[in-house]
Write a protein that holds these residues in place. Structure first.
Motif, short mmCIF file in Angstrom:
data_model
loop_
_atom_site.label_atom_id
_atom_site.label_comp_id
_atom_site.label_asym_id
_atom_site.label_seq_id
_atom_site.Cartn_x
_atom_site.Cartn_y
_atom_site.Cartn_z
N LEU A 24 9.62 2.18 6.05
CA LEU A 24 8.59 1.67 5.14
C LEU A 24 7.19 1.97 5.68
CD1 LEU A 24 8.01 0.15 2.54
CD2 LEU A 24 8.10 -1.97 3.84
N GLY A 25 6.97 1.76 6.95
CA GLY A 25 5.66 2.04 7.54
C GLY A 25 5.31 3.51 7.46
N ARG A 26 6.28 4.37 7.75
CA ARG A 26 6.03 5.81 7.66
C ARG A 26 5.77 6.22 6.22
NH1 ARG A 26 10.38 5.93 11.68
NH2 ARG A 26 11.74 5.75 9.88
N ALA A 27 6.50 5.62 5.27
CA ALA A 27 6.29 5.94 3.86
C ALA A 27 4.91 5.48 3.40
CB ALA A 27 7.38 5.30 3.01
N MET A 28 4.46 4.34 3.89
CA MET A 28 3.12 3.85 3.53
C MET A 28 2.04 4.77 4.09
SD MET A 28 3.77 -0.23 3.97
CE MET A 28 2.13 -0.76 3.50
N LYS A 29 2.24 5.25 5.31
CA LYS A 29 1.29 6.19 5.90
C LYS A 29 1.26 7.49 5.11
CE LYS A 29 0.36 8.93 9.96
NZ LYS A 29 0.94 9.53 11.13
N LEU A 30 2.42 8.00 4.72
CA LEU A 30 2.48 9.22 3.93
C LEU A 30 1.77 9.04 2.59
CD1 LEU A 30 6.15 10.32 4.66
CD2 LEU A 30 4.07 11.56 5.30
N MET A 31 1.87 7.85 2.02
CA MET A 31 1.22 7.58 0.74
C MET A 31 -0.31 7.65 0.90
SD MET A 31 1.94 4.46 -1.84
CE MET A 31 3.52 5.10 -2.38
N ILE A 32 -0.83 7.12 2.00
CA ILE A 32 -2.27 7.19 2.25
C ILE A 32 -2.71 8.63 2.44
CG2 ILE A 32 -4.02 6.71 4.01
CD1 ILE A 32 -2.91 3.99 4.31
N MET A 33 -1.86 9.44 3.06
CA MET A 33 -2.19 10.84 3.30
C MET A 33 -2.08 11.68 2.03
SD MET A 33 -0.26 11.18 6.99
CE MET A 33 -0.36 12.94 7.01
N GLY A 34 -1.59 11.08 0.94
CA GLY A 34 -1.48 11.81 -0.32
C GLY A 34 -0.18 12.54 -0.53
N TRP A 36 2.79 11.93 -1.85
CA TRP A 36 3.49 10.97 -2.70
C TRP A 36 4.99 11.24 -2.77
CZ3 TRP A 36 0.61 6.95 -4.41
CH2 TRP A 36 -0.77 7.09 -4.34
N GLY A 37 5.37 12.48 -2.94
CA GLY A 37 6.79 12.82 -3.07
C GLY A 37 7.57 12.53 -1.79
N THR A 38 6.99 12.92 -0.67
CA THR A 38 7.65 12.66 0.61
C THR A 38 7.75 11.17 0.88
OG1 THR A 38 6.66 14.72 1.40
CG2 THR A 38 7.63 13.28 3.05
N SER A 39 6.69 10.45 0.51
CA SER A 39 6.69 9.00 0.67
C SER A 39 7.81 8.38 -0.16
CB SER A 39 5.34 8.43 0.27
OG SER A 39 5.38 7.03 0.24
N TRP A 40 7.94 8.81 -1.39
CA TRP A 40 8.97 8.28 -2.29
C TRP A 40 10.37 8.57 -1.74
CZ3 TRP A 40 9.28 5.02 -6.27
CH2 TRP A 40 10.45 5.00 -7.01
N GLU A 41 10.57 9.76 -1.19
CA GLU A 41 11.88 10.11 -0.62
C GLU A 41 12.20 9.26 0.60
OE1 GLU A 41 11.89 14.27 0.19
OE2 GLU A 41 11.67 14.82 -1.92
N MET A 42 11.18 8.96 1.41
CA MET A 42 11.43 8.19 2.62
C MET A 42 11.72 6.72 2.28
SD MET A 42 9.32 7.99 6.14
CE MET A 42 9.84 9.64 6.51
N HIS A 43 10.91 6.13 1.37
CA HIS A 43 11.14 4.74 0.99
C HIS A 43 10.46 4.48 -0.34
CE1 HIS A 43 11.82 0.48 1.27
NE2 HIS A 43 12.39 0.63 2.45
#
Length: 71
Positions: A24-34, A36-43
């Motif tokens: 979840l933390g990594r996905a939230m960080k990825l979301m901030i970095m823009g 979105w797709g990778t964030s969604w796949e992670m969590h």
């Protein structure tokens, strides 16, 4: 050959394959970095987690502005 990494997650320690908090933390960080797709796949709940955090921050700020502290 599968590699096993050390995890502090109690669900993984009990043999579970998926945990609602892992990544979840990594996905939230990825979301901030823009990313979105990778964030969604992670969590998929990263967006929900951000909304909960932001709502809570605004509630705390509002509460600090309305209370007077004596001491």
């Amino acid at each position: 050959m599968a590699t096993h990494s050390f995890s502090l997650c109690p669900i993984h320690g009990l043999g579970g394959d998926w945990c609602p908090g892992c990544g979840l933390g990594r996905a939230m960080k990825l979301m901030i970095m823009g990313k979105w797709g990778t964030s969604w796949e992670m969590h998929p709940l990263a967006g929900f987690a951000w909304s909960v955090l932001l709502i809570r921050i605004f509630q705390l700020i509002k509460q600090l502005k309305t209370k007077q502290y004596y001491g």
